[in-house]
Design an enzyme around this catalytic site. Structure first.
Site, PDB file in Angstrom:
ATOM      1  N   LYS A   1       2.996   3.582  -0.537  1.00  0.00           N
ATOM      2  CA  LYS A   1       2.766   2.263  -1.080  1.00  0.00           C
ATOM      3  C   LYS A   1       2.098   1.318   0.182  1.00  0.00           C
ATOM      4  CE  LYS A   1       7.360  -0.077  -0.367  1.00  0.00           C
ATOM      5  NZ  LYS A   1       8.139   0.624  -0.285  1.00  0.00           N
TER       6      LYS A   1
ATOM      7  N   SER B   1      -2.601  -0.709   4.784  1.00  0.00           N
ATOM      8  CA  SER B   1      -3.072   0.335   5.257  1.00  0.00           C
ATOM      9  C   SER B   1      -2.550   0.158   6.683  1.00  0.00           C
ATOM     10  CB  SER B   1      -4.197   0.301   6.218  1.00  0.00           C
ATOM     11  OG  SER B   1      -5.775  -0.087   4.602  1.00  0.00           O
ATOM     12  N   ARG B   2      -0.935  -0.020   6.249  1.00  0.00           N
ATOM     13  CA  ARG B   2      -0.080   0.045   8.144  1.00  0.00           C
ATOM     14  C   ARG B   2      -0.623  -0.674   8.566  1.00  0.00           C
ATOM     15  NH1 ARG B   2       1.784   2.017   3.664  1.00  0.00           N
ATOM     16  NH2 ARG B   2       3.704   3.467   3.985  1.00  0.00           N
ATOM     17  N   LEU B   3      -1.132  -2.032   8.631  1.00  0.00           N
ATOM     18  CA  LEU B   3      -1.651  -2.908  10.424  1.00  0.00           C
ATOM     19  C   LEU B   3      -0.628  -3.550   9.691  1.00  0.00           C
ATOM     20  CD1 LEU B   3      -5.799  -1.957   9.939  1.00  0.00           C
ATOM     21  CD2 LEU B   3      -3.713  -1.109  11.520  1.00  0.00           C
ATOM     22  N   HIS B   4       0.948  -3.655  10.037  1.00  0.00           N
ATOM     23  CA  HIS B   4       1.002  -5.147   9.722  1.00  0.00           C
ATOM     24  C   HIS B   4       1.710  -6.031  10.747  1.00  0.00           C
ATOM     25  CE1 HIS B   4       2.659  -2.335   6.438  1.00  0.00           C
ATOM     26  NE2 HIS B   4       3.349  -1.209   7.788  1.00  0.00           N
TER      27      HIS B   4
END
Ligand SMILES: Cc1cc2nc3c(=O)[nH]c(=O)nc-3n(C[C@H](O)[C@H](O)[C@H](O)COP(=O)(O)O)c2cc1C
Length: 213
Positions: free
Chosen positions: A13, A191-194
């Site tokens: 997700k 995109s997991r670029l938290h």
């Protein structure tokens, strides 16, 4: 692996949270904003946190406790001072608190030194608790071996007789306050670029850095 875990593993997700583009200077005000948002957003158990301690064994231990107050830059929880966490905090006052608010895709890690709050403050909070919880604080020898549930219930019955009206606070039960030296705010992003914003206490103020996700 269980089928349910496999489903979660394969669920890639995406995160779509608000970003942390302009973090405020003070992490405590950011925490308050996030905490209020968690309550408003009906996160389950918004004030539950994972508390990690490390005693002289060097082996960390974690458990959930409730945040009950924020006062003078500290985060306060209540427990049995003779519990495992109490013993470990006696040996080493460094601890970490971790909040997780999944609906908002947020995590906050707070690290600092823990100390006992004043007896008066513990008394005040204890006296505000329901009688059943007050008796429970006496009945539970938290973290010690219990041979049967009946033993615990029989202690509770005896205590109800011993304290027919007001229940005094047991000396081994009270509050701890964690004074943060570091607070990290994590906000899920696509995109997991938290976003990860870390505040470090520096002199009388806070220094802010960003970390890679
Ligand atoms: C949602 C939740 C809230 C809890 N709140 C507290 C709390 O505020 N204080 C407490 O002593 N234990 C609380 N507990 C129980 C602790 O997780 C733990 O079992 C207990 O404190 C003993 O921990 P210890 O043996 O590591 O010291 C809570 C557990 C859950 C699941």
């Amino acid at each position: 692996m269980s089928e349910e875990l496999k489903k979660l593993r394969d669920d890639h997700k995406d995160f779509l949270g608000d970003n942390l583009e302009n973090p405020p200077l003070c992490p405590l005000s950011l925490f308050s904003d996030w905490f209020d948002a968690a309550v408003r957003g009906q996160e389950l158990e918004s004030n539950a946190l994972c508390l990690s301690t490390v005693g002289k064994s060097g082996i960390p231990s974690s458990r959930i406790v409730y945040l009950k107050e924020m006062k003078e830059e500290t985060f306060i929880f209540y427990t049995n001072y003779n519990s495992k966490k109490g013993e470990e905090l006696d040996q080493n006052p460094n601890a970490t608190m971790l909040f997780f608010w999944p609906k908002l895709q947020r995590q906050v890690r707070i690290t600092g030194l823990v100390s006992k709050i004043s007896e008066q403050d513990s008394d005040a909070y204890f006296s505000s608790r329901p009688r059943e919880s007050q008796l429970g604080a006496w009945a539970s020898h938290q973290s010690e071996i219990l041979h049967s549930r009946a033993e615990l219930l029989s202690r509770l019955t005896d205590l109800a007789v011993q304290f027919p009206s007001d229940v005094p606070r047991p000396a081994h039960w009270g509050g701890y306050a964690l004074l943060p030296s570091e607070m990290e705010f994590w906000q899920g992003q696509p995109s997991r670029l938290h976003d990860r914003v870390v505040y470090e206490r520096f002199a009388n103020s806070w220094r802010t850095i960003r970390k890679n996700p």
